[in-house]
Design a protein around this motif. Sequence first.
Motif, PDB file in Angstrom:
ATOM      1  N   PHE A 106       1.926   1.523  21.371  1.00  0.00           N
ATOM      2  CA  PHE A 106       0.952   2.233  22.099  1.00  0.00           C
ATOM      3  C   PHE A 106      -0.530   2.043  21.428  1.00  0.00           C
ATOM      4  N   SER A 107      -1.515   2.137  22.351  1.00  0.00           N
ATOM      5  CA  SER A 107      -3.119   2.056  22.136  1.00  0.00           C
ATOM      6  C   SER A 107      -3.517   3.451  21.996  1.00  0.00           C
ATOM      7  N   VAL A 108      -4.391   3.561  21.263  1.00  0.00           N
ATOM      8  CA  VAL A 108      -5.376   4.845  21.548  1.00  0.00           C
ATOM      9  C   VAL A 108      -6.743   4.501  21.547  1.00  0.00           C
ATOM     10  N   PHE A 109      -7.098   4.863  23.029  1.00  0.00           N
ATOM     11  CA  PHE A 109      -8.535   4.455  23.168  1.00  0.00           C
ATOM     12  C   PHE A 109      -9.441   5.351  22.490  1.00  0.00           C
ATOM     13  N   GLY A 110     -10.506   4.813  22.219  1.00  0.00           N
ATOM     14  CA  GLY A 110     -11.682   5.278  21.510  1.00  0.00           C
ATOM     15  C   GLY A 110     -12.697   5.773  22.635  1.00  0.00           C
ATOM     16  N   ALA A 111     -13.558   6.430  22.369  1.00  0.00           N
ATOM     17  CA  ALA A 111     -14.798   7.126  23.402  1.00  0.00           C
ATOM     18  C   ALA A 111     -15.331   5.862  24.398  1.00  0.00           C
ATOM     19  N   ASP A 112     -15.851   5.055  23.771  1.00  0.00           N
ATOM     20  CA  ASP A 112     -16.181   3.881  24.740  1.00  0.00           C
ATOM     21  C   ASP A 112     -15.136   3.230  25.595  1.00  0.00           C
ATOM     22  N   ASP A 113     -13.928   3.002  24.880  1.00  0.00           N
ATOM     23  CA  ASP A 113     -12.951   2.463  25.823  1.00  0.00           C
ATOM     24  C   ASP A 113     -12.414   3.410  27.161  1.00  0.00           C
ATOM     25  N   SER A 114     -12.547   4.745  26.568  1.00  0.00           N
ATOM     26  CA  SER A 114     -11.855   5.794  27.729  1.00  0.00           C
ATOM     27  C   SER A 114     -13.191   5.811  28.833  1.00  0.00           C
ATOM     28  N   ALA A 115     -14.265   5.830  28.336  1.00  0.00           N
ATOM     29  CA  ALA A 115     -15.438   6.036  29.156  1.00  0.00           C
ATOM     30  C   ALA A 115     -15.282   4.924  30.210  1.00  0.00           C
ATOM     31  N   ALA A 116     -14.974   3.469  29.492  1.00  0.00           N
ATOM     32  CA  ALA A 116     -14.957   2.425  30.643  1.00  0.00           C
ATOM     33  C   ALA A 116     -13.825   2.478  31.526  1.00  0.00           C
ATOM     34  N   ALA A 179      -1.263   3.423  26.950  1.00  0.00           N
ATOM     35  CA  ALA A 179      -2.448   3.705  25.984  1.00  0.00           C
ATOM     36  C   ALA A 179      -2.638   5.135  26.362  1.00  0.00           C
ATOM     37  N   LEU A 180      -3.309   5.896  25.503  1.00  0.00           N
ATOM     38  CA  LEU A 180      -3.487   7.308  25.642  1.00  0.00           C
ATOM     39  C   LEU A 180      -5.044   7.450  24.979  1.00  0.00           C
ATOM     40  N   ASP A 181      -5.488   8.557  25.051  1.00  0.00           N
ATOM     41  CA  ASP A 181      -6.880   8.683  24.518  1.00  0.00           C
ATOM     42  C   ASP A 181      -6.843   9.908  23.521  1.00  0.00           C
ATOM     43  N   PHE A 182      -7.984  10.123  22.703  1.00  0.00           N
ATOM     44  CA  PHE A 182      -8.052  10.870  21.459  1.00  0.00           C
ATOM     45  C   PHE A 182      -7.459  12.353  21.897  1.00  0.00           C
ATOM     46  N   ASP A 183      -7.813  12.826  23.172  1.00  0.00           N
ATOM     47  CA  ASP A 183      -7.363  14.433  23.519  1.00  0.00           C
ATOM     48  C   ASP A 183      -5.795  14.152  23.688  1.00  0.00           C
ATOM     49  N   ASP A 184      -5.339  13.005  24.205  1.00  0.00           N
ATOM     50  CA  ASP A 184      -4.034  13.062  24.490  1.00  0.00           C
ATOM     51  C   ASP A 184      -3.151  13.209  23.011  1.00  0.00           C
ATOM     52  N   LEU A 185      -3.643  13.053  21.923  1.00  0.00           N
ATOM     53  CA  LEU A 185      -3.064  13.108  20.763  1.00  0.00           C
ATOM     54  C   LEU A 185      -2.583  14.529  20.419  1.00  0.00           C
ATOM     55  N   GLY A 373     -24.980   7.929   6.132  1.00  0.00           N
ATOM     56  CA  GLY A 373     -24.592   8.401   7.488  1.00  0.00           C
ATOM     57  C   GLY A 373     -25.118   7.397   8.480  1.00  0.00           C
ATOM     58  N   GLY A 374     -25.422   8.049   9.695  1.00  0.00           N
ATOM     59  CA  GLY A 374     -25.980   6.969  10.507  1.00  0.00           C
ATOM     60  C   GLY A 374     -24.737   6.629  11.756  1.00  0.00           C
ATOM     61  N   GLN A 375     -24.946   5.375  12.249  1.00  0.00           N
ATOM     62  CA  GLN A 375     -23.995   5.072  13.228  1.00  0.00           C
ATOM     63  C   GLN A 375     -22.558   4.943  12.457  1.00  0.00           C
ATOM     64  N   SER A 376     -21.321   5.213  13.028  1.00  0.00           N
ATOM     65  CA  SER A 376     -20.164   5.075  12.486  1.00  0.00           C
ATOM     66  C   SER A 376     -19.742   3.606  12.205  1.00  0.00           C
ATOM     67  N   PHE A 377     -18.907   3.313  11.447  1.00  0.00           N
ATOM     68  CA  PHE A 377     -18.570   2.014  11.122  1.00  0.00           C
ATOM     69  C   PHE A 377     -17.772   1.552  12.271  1.00  0.00           C
ATOM     70  N   PHE A 378     -16.843   2.061  12.788  1.00  0.00           N
ATOM     71  CA  PHE A 378     -15.863   1.706  13.719  1.00  0.00           C
ATOM     72  C   PHE A 378     -16.522   1.732  15.039  1.00  0.00           C
ATOM     73  N   GLU A 379     -17.944   2.275  15.379  1.00  0.00           N
ATOM     74  CA  GLU A 379     -18.603   2.011  16.724  1.00  0.00           C
ATOM     75  C   GLU A 379     -19.367   0.868  16.772  1.00  0.00           C
ATOM     76  N   ASP A 397       0.199  -4.863  26.529  1.00  0.00           N
ATOM     77  CA  ASP A 397      -0.119  -4.265  27.743  1.00  0.00           C
ATOM     78  C   ASP A 397      -1.471  -3.756  27.860  1.00  0.00           C
ATOM     79  N   ASP A 398      -2.185  -3.795  26.760  1.00  0.00           N
ATOM     80  CA  ASP A 398      -3.408  -3.102  26.710  1.00  0.00           C
ATOM     81  C   ASP A 398      -4.665  -4.077  27.406  1.00  0.00           C
ATOM     82  N   ASP A 399      -4.539  -3.876  28.693  1.00  0.00           N
ATOM     83  CA  ASP A 399      -5.730  -4.594  29.359  1.00  0.00           C
ATOM     84  C   ASP A 399      -7.047  -4.487  29.118  1.00  0.00           C
ATOM     85  N   ALA A 400      -7.488  -3.041  28.581  1.00  0.00           N
ATOM     86  CA  ALA A 400      -8.658  -2.904  28.052  1.00  0.00           C
ATOM     87  C   ALA A 400      -9.145  -3.813  27.068  1.00  0.00           C
ATOM     88  N   ALA A 401      -8.148  -3.585  25.892  1.00  0.00           N
ATOM     89  CA  ALA A 401      -8.321  -4.554  24.761  1.00  0.00           C
ATOM     90  C   ALA A 401      -8.408  -6.093  25.297  1.00  0.00           C
TER      91      ALA A 401
END
Length: 405
Positions: A106-116, A179-185, A373-379, A397-401
């Motif tokens: 399963f996938s774990v959606f980050g903030a941007d994918d979740s918002a999309a 998939a699930l999002d960060f809060d689902d963890l 610091g600054g922008q996160s590498f993964f963002e 099955d991760d259509d967003a990806a």
Amino acid sequence: MSPNPAQRAAIEYTRGPLLVLAGAGSGKTRVITEKIAHLVRSGVAPQKIAAITFTNRAAREMRDRVGRCLPPGGEPSRQPSITTFHALGLRFLQIECASVGLRPGFSVFGADDSAAQLREVAPASTRPDALEVLRALIARAKNDALTPAEAEAAAQSPREREAARLYAAYQRRISAFNALDFDDLIRLPVRLLEDNGDVAVAWRERIHYLLIDEYQDSNRAQYRMVKALAGPRGAFTAVGDDDQSIYSWRGAAPENLAELARDYADLKVITLAQNYRCSGRILRAANALIAHNPHVHAKQLWSALPEGSPIRVLACADAEAEASRVAGEVWQHARHDATTRWQDCAVLYRGNHQSRAFEKALRALGIPYHLSGGQSFFERTEVRDLLAWLRLLANPDDDAAFLRA
């Protein structure tokens, strides 16, 4: 240096649930790391000990310190688990995925994918600012471990009912992507542990003793996770300080400190009041300020260090004046002290949005600097593009990806 009496008591107490009220600079990380070593020496299998922190960086630091306390060698699978709440939740779901309706990979959606995905299920007329409010309400419901139906039943306003309905549609959509999002963890493990006694018993056998760092920053779902994993035995040590709770705006519930006393009648409380970091003058000022806070457990920090220099208060008109004053202080210090190099100086600020004013002020005086610091590498766009391909390889099955790729 040997632990002080309060630290020693916290390290050695294992007869029941323990709350360690650890003031700033009082050695709380040392207590956790040495307690892990004490548990191992007392016969607890290392792989049955779990320590939970709130950041990956804190987890890495703690793993390094624990490694120095334990005998060298040993299989990684037989080492204590030192991780964040969300990483522990991910590990739980990787093992129990079928029980919560997920398939392996399963996938774990980050903030941007979740918002999309949220934008896809929201009415087309929903304004961006309104969608952000709805997203925050959904996150709050998940942090309370509520299902969409429970969130709708608990709604007290039209906006909350709208958010609950959107939550249901959003959850159906990401579930279709496996998939699930960060809060689902956190939410999904809590629901399974509370609803399935066999799973709860199995995980209490898997995790024999639990240690929680920065407990004042836990939210309601995280506290329920701790309770479910610790079980009636209350085999845990929670380390926290209500005076350091600053994240209630993002869901932290400092009242969890009081909940412990209500839920565990035999809770033992040990206070670490000796500060090893600050001068006596700094601590007197801090104590005077903190005294205005409402307290579940009162304490007074003290230090055996020297009195220290007088405190200076610099009044500045605005952010630009503040940055100019700070840059001027750095320049003056380096100019009048031949032993000071630019790299000996540091400017600390609360949020990344403040960096621009300091950068302008330092540049104006010709002071070289490095911005940490600054922008996160993964963002970064290119990293998220690459991760979309990797997610798609792991979960077709991760259509967003797929769409991002």
